[in-house]
Design an enzyme around this catalytic site. Structure first.
Site, PDB file in Angstrom:
ATOM      1  N   CYS B  34      47.377  33.920  49.684  1.00  0.00           N
ATOM      2  CA  CYS B  34      48.276  34.723  48.846  1.00  0.00           C
ATOM      3  C   CYS B  34      47.486  35.591  47.879  1.00  0.00           C
ATOM      4  O   CYS B  34      48.004  36.555  47.328  1.00  0.00           O
ATOM      5  CB  CYS B  34      49.278  33.858  48.119  1.00  0.00           C
ATOM      6  SG  CYS B  34      48.633  33.016  46.682  1.00  0.00           S
ATOM      7  N   ASP B  36      45.548  34.574  45.031  1.00  0.00           N
ATOM      8  CA  ASP B  36      45.246  34.110  43.677  1.00  0.00           C
ATOM      9  C   ASP B  36      44.837  32.642  43.707  1.00  0.00           C
ATOM     10  O   ASP B  36      45.549  31.824  44.285  1.00  0.00           O
ATOM     11  CB  ASP B  36      46.472  34.219  42.759  1.00  0.00           C
ATOM     12  CG  ASP B  36      46.809  35.654  42.417  1.00  0.00           C
ATOM     13  OD1 ASP B  36      45.910  36.355  41.939  1.00  0.00           O
ATOM     14  OD2 ASP B  36      47.971  36.050  42.621  1.00  0.00           O
ATOM     15  N   CYS B  59      43.922  39.075  40.866  1.00  0.00           N
ATOM     16  CA  CYS B  59      44.047  40.424  40.307  1.00  0.00           C
ATOM     17  C   CYS B  59      43.948  40.379  38.789  1.00  0.00           C
ATOM     18  O   CYS B  59      43.811  39.320  38.184  1.00  0.00           O
ATOM     19  CB  CYS B  59      45.362  41.037  40.759  1.00  0.00           C
ATOM     20  SG  CYS B  59      46.789  40.077  40.268  1.00  0.00           S
ATOM     21  N   CYS B 103      51.970  35.730  38.931  1.00  0.00           N
ATOM     22  CA  CYS B 103      50.640  35.311  38.462  1.00  0.00           C
ATOM     23  C   CYS B 103      50.771  34.427  37.223  1.00  0.00           C
ATOM     24  O   CYS B 103      50.024  33.471  37.038  1.00  0.00           O
ATOM     25  CB  CYS B 103      49.771  36.517  38.122  1.00  0.00           C
ATOM     26  SG  CYS B 103      49.475  37.589  39.525  1.00  0.00           S
TER      27      CYS B 103
END
Lengths: 395, 131
Positions: B34, B36, B59, B103
């Site tokens: 995915c 992360d 990110c 996130c």
């Protein structure tokens, strides 16, 4: 520091294009459909632009249909060719797994309308194998759409061979030449291409202008209802400044193609050699069969959006095929198609140079990107696991 | 601008980066598919988070939320750390783009998992001393 290295996204408009557009807006403001002198003046400018594009492409001006850009031309080409096929009872379309979304999403729509779509796989080098295509072509195949060159990893496709295979079988061949036009020679008088799309802003022309080439005899379907502009194939008053700017930019790009390509190749070689020195970095796409100026790497253990934004902080404008930059949860379909794992695809960086970039800029980029990759790896748990041997390096 | 100034600051100058060798609460969430992966290290003494560090693959928003999360729990009782929500972290960062909110959820998850690890370890300690 401001290094623009995202020329596959869009380019800086050239002086020649700006001047041509300004002159057009000042002096040829008429509507080309008007019968009075101002209108006819504009109609003449439109015709000249069409003639210039046709001359550089090696086709007849009547085979050129101006559009709003590459996406519209791609849509129009595919829907037109599919409709022609359907009339003959042929509903099979062949394309590849690495096409631009303007193609792949249009194909999704055609599939919903009952067409059967075969997407050819590509090997790791990102170049379609004619043998694979040959095996996929059928009696009921009406259309084959394969890009001239890939916009992400820059790989150049064997369009001549592909076109021949299609022509021998009476299958229409469309090529999305958005990434290639202005960078690679395209002679439609020689190449067996039936339909071709291109977009002005990829070769230092303005945004909002493009064209569809359709070989004489191929009935193009109009996508918009309205006036009879573009021989009834594209309704709406022509984007004359855009079209004029495109013609000026294309003339310039084609006129300086060999010189630009040589310069770009030198910068590309320098950049690839520099980035390959970063440990666990891998060039994407064929080393030789690629657009001059396209450099695409995957760096293990880091994520592309972070990489892109840290590069931006250092003045380098680049792009990435990571999920976070695409706005979707999936990384680039092109990288997955060439066999990159999700993990590796997330750490991708695309640098696309223009003739305006310099050796000094490339040297700076190599140094800056090396620093950025090191910084991100320092606190990446994925990189830590790789370095501690808990996981195996994939590249 | 895609990200707020505060988010960019935590992304460009992440706080509490690294690991804690004698951490007594550690957790990792996410996966590379995915895109992360967050790992958090806690050093808890007398039920107070004395130190917190992180390692993140992801990110800018993943890095910024990890950084902010560690900042917000340092020096706080573990019970407070457990109560920290992703909403608070996002607010402290001056908001996140809608498609980046997941996130912050990961940051909350990893923190809760690290505290759970601490509780489990201290529970085991209690058990061994009793034996």
């Amino acid at each position: 520091m401001n290094i623009y290295a995202d020329n596959a996204a869009t380019t800086k408009v050239s002086e020649a294009a700006i001047n041509a557009m300004t002159a057009c807006m000042k002096d040829s403001y008429g509507n080309p459909s008007s019968l009075h002198s101002e209108g006819q003046k504009a109609a003449k400018v439109l015709l000249e632009a069409r003639q210039k594009m046709a001359a550089r492409l090696g086709c007849d001006p009547k085979e050129v249909f101006f559009t709003s850009g590459g996406t519209e031309a791609d849509n129009q080409a595919l829907f037109s060719a599919a409709a022609l096929g359907k009339k003959k009872g042929k509903t099979h379309i062949v394309s590849t797994a690495i096409e631009h979304h303007a193609i792949s999403h249009t194909l999704d729509k055609l599939a919903k309308q009952g067409f059967e779509v075969t997407l050819l796989p590509v090997p790791e080098n990102g170049v379609v194998e004619p043998e694979t295509l040959k095996a996929a072509l059928r009696e009921d195949t009406c259309l084959c759409s394969i890009m001239f060159a890939n916009n992400e990893i820059g790989t150049i496709q064997p369009v001549e061979e592909i076109g021949k295979l299609c022509r021998e079988r009476g299958i229409l061949f469309h090529t999305d030449a958005v990434a290639a036009a202005g960078y690679l020679p395209i002679d439609l008088g020689v190449l067996p291409i039936d339909l071709l799309s291109l977009s002005a802003h990829k070769f230092h022309g303005p945004k909002g202008a493009g064209l569809l080439y359709a070989r004489k005899g191929i009935k193009v379907q109009s996508m918009l209802e309205g006036g009879s502009q573009e021989s009834g194939k594209r309704a709406g008053t022509e984007n004359l400044p855009g079209i004029v700017g495109m013609a000026a930019a294309f003339e310039e790009a084609c006129g300086e193609m060999a010189e630009n390509a040589a310069g770009l190749k030198a910068l590309q070689d320098q950049l690839i050699a520099g980035l390959e020195k970063i440990p666990h970095a891998l060039l994407s796409g064929d080393r030789n069969r690629r657009l001059p100026g396209n450099v695409h790497f995957c760096f293990e253990g880091i994520e592309g959006e972070s990489l892109l934004l840290l590069c931006d902080q250092k003045g380098i404008r680049a792009s990435s095929g990571s999920a976070c930059t695409s706005g979707a949860l999936e990384p680039s379909h092109v990288l997955l198609a060439i066999g990159r794992s999700h993990e590796i695809a997330h750490g991708s960086l695309r640098l696309t140079l223009s003739h305006q970039n310099t050796e000094e800029e490339v040297s700076y980029m190599i140094e800056a990107i090396s620093e950025v990759v090191t910084k991100l790896r320092q606190f990446s748990p994925v990189w830590k696991d790789l370095e501690e041997g808990k996981k195996k390096h994939a590249i | 601008m895609l990200y707020s100034q505060e988010t960019m600051d935590h992304f460009l100058n992440p706080r509490n980066v690294g690991s804690i060798p004698d951490a007594n609460g550690v957790a990792e969430v996410g996966n590379t598919t995915c895109g992360d992966v967050m790992r958090i290290y806690l050093k808890v003494e007398d039920d107070v988070v004395q130190d917190a560090k992180f390692e993140t693959f992801g990110c800018a928003s993943a890095i910024a939320t990890s950084s902010m999360t560690t900042e917000l729990i340092k020096g706080k009782p573990v019970t407070d750390a457990l109560k920290l929500t992703n909403k608070e972290v996002v607010n402290k960062l001056g908001g996140l783009p809608a498609n980046k909110l997941h996130c912050s959820v990961l940051a909350e998850e990893v923190l809760k998992a690290a505290v759970a690890d601490y509780y489990q370890r201290s529970g085991a300690d209690v058990l061994s001393t009793e034996l």
